[in-house]
Design a protein around this motif. Structure first.
Motif, PDB file in Angstrom:
ATOM      1  N   UNK A 111     -47.194  -2.215 -68.600  1.00  0.00           N
ATOM      2  CA  UNK A 111     -47.238  -3.403 -68.178  1.00  0.00           C
ATOM      3  C   UNK A 111     -46.708  -3.332 -66.490  1.00  0.00           C
ATOM      4  N   UNK A 112     -46.389  -1.953 -66.187  1.00  0.00           N
ATOM      5  CA  UNK A 112     -46.576  -1.901 -64.332  1.00  0.00           C
ATOM      6  C   UNK A 112     -46.092  -0.491 -64.327  1.00  0.00           C
ATOM      7  N   UNK A 113     -47.495   0.447 -64.148  1.00  0.00           N
ATOM      8  CA  UNK A 113     -48.326   1.860 -64.103  1.00  0.00           C
ATOM      9  C   UNK A 113     -47.428   2.007 -62.832  1.00  0.00           C
ATOM     10  N   UNK A 114     -47.088   2.585 -62.287  1.00  0.00           N
ATOM     11  CA  UNK A 114     -46.883   2.699 -61.484  1.00  0.00           C
ATOM     12  C   UNK A 114     -46.836   4.609 -60.857  1.00  0.00           C
ATOM     13  N   UNK A 115     -46.847   4.750 -61.238  1.00  0.00           N
ATOM     14  CA  UNK A 115     -46.636   6.475 -60.386  1.00  0.00           C
ATOM     15  C   UNK A 115     -46.849   7.862 -61.646  1.00  0.00           C
ATOM     16  N   UNK A 121     -50.380  12.557 -47.105  1.00  0.00           N
ATOM     17  CA  UNK A 121     -50.609  11.628 -46.219  1.00  0.00           C
ATOM     18  C   UNK A 121     -49.354  11.051 -45.222  1.00  0.00           C
ATOM     19  N   UNK A 122     -50.374  11.155 -43.639  1.00  0.00           N
ATOM     20  CA  UNK A 122     -49.321  11.058 -42.474  1.00  0.00           C
ATOM     21  C   UNK A 122     -48.140   9.443 -43.101  1.00  0.00           C
ATOM     22  N   UNK A 123     -49.193   8.293 -43.834  1.00  0.00           N
ATOM     23  CA  UNK A 123     -48.099   7.311 -43.882  1.00  0.00           C
ATOM     24  C   UNK A 123     -47.065   7.547 -44.779  1.00  0.00           C
ATOM     25  N   UNK A 124     -47.239   8.772 -45.660  1.00  0.00           N
ATOM     26  CA  UNK A 124     -46.836   8.993 -46.731  1.00  0.00           C
ATOM     27  C   UNK A 124     -45.164   9.523 -46.423  1.00  0.00           C
ATOM     28  N   UNK A 125     -45.892  10.507 -45.462  1.00  0.00           N
ATOM     29  CA  UNK A 125     -45.027  11.351 -44.667  1.00  0.00           C
ATOM     30  C   UNK A 125     -43.717  11.107 -43.770  1.00  0.00           C
ATOM     31  N   UNK A 160     -52.721   9.386 -52.313  1.00  0.00           N
ATOM     32  CA  UNK A 160     -51.744   8.682 -53.495  1.00  0.00           C
ATOM     33  C   UNK A 160     -51.124   9.987 -54.115  1.00  0.00           C
ATOM     34  N   UNK A 161     -51.012  11.513 -53.471  1.00  0.00           N
ATOM     35  CA  UNK A 161     -50.068  12.453 -53.872  1.00  0.00           C
ATOM     36  C   UNK A 161     -48.700  12.540 -53.472  1.00  0.00           C
ATOM     37  N   UNK A 162     -47.631  13.234 -52.994  1.00  0.00           N
ATOM     38  CA  UNK A 162     -46.601  14.205 -52.615  1.00  0.00           C
ATOM     39  C   UNK A 162     -46.761  15.535 -53.644  1.00  0.00           C
ATOM     40  N   UNK A 163     -46.738  16.144 -52.852  1.00  0.00           N
ATOM     41  CA  UNK A 163     -46.809  17.637 -54.360  1.00  0.00           C
ATOM     42  C   UNK A 163     -45.583  18.339 -52.993  1.00  0.00           C
ATOM     43  N   UNK A 164     -44.713  19.154 -53.834  1.00  0.00           N
ATOM     44  CA  UNK A 164     -43.571  19.429 -53.761  1.00  0.00           C
ATOM     45  C   UNK A 164     -43.716  20.834 -53.872  1.00  0.00           C
ATOM     46  N   UNK A 165     -43.316  22.321 -53.038  1.00  0.00           N
ATOM     47  CA  UNK A 165     -43.103  23.224 -52.920  1.00  0.00           C
ATOM     48  C   UNK A 165     -42.105  24.252 -52.082  1.00  0.00           C
ATOM     49  N   UNK A 166     -41.412  25.125 -52.878  1.00  0.00           N
ATOM     50  CA  UNK A 166     -40.882  25.509 -52.762  1.00  0.00           C
ATOM     51  C   UNK A 166     -40.561  26.810 -52.338  1.00  0.00           C
ATOM     52  N   UNK A 167     -39.588  28.079 -51.445  1.00  0.00           N
ATOM     53  CA  UNK A 167     -38.922  29.137 -51.679  1.00  0.00           C
ATOM     54  C   UNK A 167     -38.174  29.698 -52.250  1.00  0.00           C
ATOM     55  N   UNK A 221     -57.469   5.067 -55.921  1.00  0.00           N
ATOM     56  CA  UNK A 221     -58.405   3.623 -55.476  1.00  0.00           C
ATOM     57  C   UNK A 221     -57.117   3.031 -56.346  1.00  0.00           C
ATOM     58  N   UNK A 222     -55.728   3.202 -57.418  1.00  0.00           N
ATOM     59  CA  UNK A 222     -55.294   2.733 -57.873  1.00  0.00           C
ATOM     60  C   UNK A 222     -54.017   2.290 -57.054  1.00  0.00           C
ATOM     61  N   UNK A 223     -52.926   1.190 -57.168  1.00  0.00           N
ATOM     62  CA  UNK A 223     -51.511   1.504 -56.811  1.00  0.00           C
ATOM     63  C   UNK A 223     -50.529   2.552 -57.807  1.00  0.00           C
ATOM     64  N   UNK A 224     -51.291   3.558 -57.978  1.00  0.00           N
ATOM     65  CA  UNK A 224     -50.408   4.587 -58.748  1.00  0.00           C
ATOM     66  C   UNK A 224     -49.791   5.589 -57.445  1.00  0.00           C
ATOM     67  N   UNK A 225     -48.921   6.442 -58.012  1.00  0.00           N
ATOM     68  CA  UNK A 225     -48.089   7.656 -56.418  1.00  0.00           C
ATOM     69  C   UNK A 225     -48.156   8.536 -57.717  1.00  0.00           C
ATOM     70  N   UNK A 226     -48.202  10.226 -57.662  1.00  0.00           N
ATOM     71  CA  UNK A 226     -48.103  11.016 -58.263  1.00  0.00           C
ATOM     72  C   UNK A 226     -47.468  11.960 -57.181  1.00  0.00           C
ATOM     73  N   UNK A 227     -45.950  12.492 -57.783  1.00  0.00           N
ATOM     74  CA  UNK A 227     -45.019  13.509 -57.499  1.00  0.00           C
ATOM     75  C   UNK A 227     -46.525  14.707 -58.847  1.00  0.00           C
ATOM     76  N   UNK A 228     -45.773  15.770 -57.622  1.00  0.00           N
ATOM     77  CA  UNK A 228     -46.516  17.370 -57.541  1.00  0.00           C
ATOM     78  C   UNK A 228     -46.203  18.029 -57.452  1.00  0.00           C
ATOM     79  N   UNK A 229     -44.592  18.806 -58.943  1.00  0.00           N
ATOM     80  CA  UNK A 229     -44.316  19.474 -58.893  1.00  0.00           C
ATOM     81  C   UNK A 229     -44.680  20.757 -58.690  1.00  0.00           C
TER      82      UNK A 229
END
Ligand SMILES: Cc1ncc(COP(=O)(O)O)c(C=O)c1O
Length: 421
Positions: free
Chosen positions: A166-170, A254-258, A230-237, A198-206
C-alpha cells in the motif's frame, strides 16, 4: 509511582548476540571453558596507525565538540577511500561521520519513514532493523533469503513489494549479509537499481562487511546510476579495522540526504568525538595492509569452520560469499531431537557439558526465517574453532542430555519440523 513506558520501548528486542554474550561471560566467570562464537567482533588489536593518531589527537587537545557532520579531514579521507576501494565518484561533502554503522539505521528511518510506510527487509536480518523501523511506526515487510539462492536478495520480491504494498517507501539491503554471509552480485544490484530508480523509495544499504568478500570484490548499490540520491550506504571501522569499541563509522549519500542526516545527528548525538575520527582517518591512510592481513586470517578461519561443520552428522553449511560468519543448517539435528535452533544454541552453551560450552546464536535471533540454522562467528584462534566443531559433533549426539535439558527448558521443544531444503 513509576511512569508507564511507551508501547515502542516495551516491544524492543535487543540484539541477541549481546544477550548470549552476557550469559557466556557469566558461565566463564563461574569457571566454564566457553568457546565464544556468538559475537561478531574482531579478536585482533586495533591497527597501530589508528592507535597512535588517536592518542596524539587526545594529547593535541582534539577533545572538544566538532561539527555534527564530521571533521572535514575525516570526510575527505573517507571519500578518497571509498572512491578507490568501491569505484565511487564522491566528494567529502557526500560523507557523514557516525558512531559506527548502527546509528544510521535510526537516522535513515527518521529521515524517510512516516507511520505505516512499508519497508522491505530481507530476512533473516540484522536484529536492530525491526526496532528502528518500529520507532517510526512503519511496517516491516519480509522477503525470505534462501540457501538455495546462496542467500541473495530476490528481485521478484522487490518487484512485488513495489507493485503491491500500500505504501512502499524503503528497502533495507545488507550485503555482504549478516547472518547468512550471502553477497548480492553486481547484476542483482543493477536489477534492484532498475526497479527503484525514479520512485519515491529510499534504500538503506548496510555495508559493514564491505572488505570481507571471499570471491571477487564488493559491489555497492551506490555505484549504480542514480543511486546516490536514493541510497544511504553505511560503513564501519568495527569489523575490517578491528575498531568496534572506538565507535566509528560513516555513511555516504547525496548532498540533500547528508544535510538531513547532519540535522538529525545534531539533535541526537551532537558529534562523533574528533580524536576518534582522526584515528579513523589514519587507519584509512596507513593501515590497509594490516586490514588486509587480518581479513586473510578471517577467510582462513571461515573456511576452517565451514569444512569442519560439513563433517558433522546432521549439519550442512554453505561457504559464505562474505563476512566472518558461518550459517549452518542444523535442521536435521533439531528435527531428530525435537529442539529449536535457539534451544540447540543454548544447550551447546549451558546444557551439553559441565566443563565446556560453545556460545553461538540460533538463527531465530535474526527473525523466523533464520529458524533451523545457527550463526557462528569465526573470531577465535584456529584451534578453538576446531575444538568447537568437535564439541558440537559430540554434544549433538548426547540424546539423554538433550532430553534432560529440554525437560528443564520445555520452551525450547520444537512444535514442528524444520524444512530440510
Ligand atoms: C549488518 C550489520 N549492521 C550494522 C552493524 C553495526 O556495526 P557498528 O559496530 O558499526 O555499529 C553490524 C554489526 O554487527 C552488522 O552486522
Amino acid at each position: 509511582m513509576s511512569p508507564s513506558f511507551t508501547r515502542f520501548s516495551l516491544s524492543v528486542q535487543p540484539e541477541g548476540a549481546f544477550t548470549v554474550l552476557a550469559a557466556a561471560r557469566q558461565l566463564a566467570a563461574a569457571g566454564k571453558d566457553v568457546i565464544e562464537l556468538e559475537i561478531g567482533d574482531s579478536p585482533y588489536a586495533s591497527p597501530e596507525g589508528a592507535v597512535e593518531a588517536g592518542i596524539q589527537a587526545i594529547r593535541d587537545g582534539r577533545t572538544s565538540y566538532g561539527p555534527s557532520v564530521g571533521l572535514s579531514e575525516f570526510r575527505a579521507a573517507v571519500a578518497d577511500y571509498v572512491n578507490e576501494e568501491h569505484g565511487f565518484s564522491v566528494e567529502a561533502e557526500h560523507v557523514i561521520a557516525g558512531p559506527g554503522a548502527k546509528t544510521f539505521e535510526q537516522l535513515f528511518c527518521e529521515a524517510f519513514l512516516e507511520a505505516d510506510d512499508g519497508v522491505l527487509v530481507f530476512s533473516p536480518h540484522f536484529p536492530t532493523y525491526a526496532a528502528n523501523i518500529a520507532r517510526r511506526g512503519a511496517r516491516m515487510v519480509l522477503s525470505s533469503l534462501r540457501a538455495a539462492d546462496a542467500f541473495r536478495p530476490s528481485l521478484d520480491d522487490v518487484r512485488r513489494f513495489l507493485e503491491e504494498d500500500a505504501r512502499p517507501k524503503a528497502i533495507f539491503l545488507n550485503s555482504p549479509h549478516n547472518p547468512t554471509g550471502g553477497v548480492a552480485t553486481e547484476a542483482d544490484l543493477a536489477g534492484l537499481a532498475d526497479l527503484v530508480r525514479g520512485r519515491d523509495v529510499a534504500v538503506f544499504s548496510d555495508e559493514p562487511y564491505d572488505c570481507m568478500v571471499w570471491a571477487g570484490r564488493h559491489h555497492s548499490l551506490l555505484a549504480q546510476p542514480g543511486m546516490l540520491e536514493q541510497t544511504v550506504a553505511a560503513y564501519t571501522f568495527s569489523k575490517s579495522f578491528s575498531m568496534s569499541g572506538w565507535r566509528l563509522g560513516y555513511a555516504v549519500s547525496s548532498l540533500e540526504n547528508i544535510a538531513v542526516l547532519d540535522l538529525l545527528t545534531n539533535t541526537a548525538l551532537s558529534c562523533v568525538p574528533p580524536f576518534t575520527q582522526i584515528a579513523g582517518a589514519a587507519a584509512l591512510w596507513h593501515d590497509r595492509a594490516y586490514r588486509d592481513a587480518r581479513i586473510q586470517d578471517f577467510q582462513r578461519k571461515v573456511e576452517l569452520l565451514v569444512t569442519g561443520l560439513n563433517g558433522v552428522d546432521g549439519i550442512t553449511c554453505l561457504m559464505p560469499g562474505g563476512t566472518f560468519y558461518v550459517f549452518p543448517s542444523v535442521a536435521a539435528i533439531c528435527n531428530r531431537v525435537g529442539i529449536t535452533s535457539h534451544g540447540l544454541a543454548m544447550y551447546l552453551l549451558e546444557g551439553a557439558d559441565d566443563q565446556v560450552g560453545v556460545a553461538c546464536l540460533g538463527g531465530e535471533c535474526f527473525g523466523e526465517a533464520g529458524a533451523g540454522f545457527l550463526r557462528l562467528s569465526c573470531a577465535q584462534p584456529d584451534e578453538r574453532l576446531t575444538a568447537a566443531v568437535s564439541f558440537i559433533a559430540e554434544a549433538s549426539t548426547r540424546t539423554p542430555r538433550i532430553e534432560s535439558y529440554l525437560d528443564a527448558y520445555p520452551e525450547f521443544r520444537s512444535a514442528e519440523l524444520y524444512s530440510l531444503d
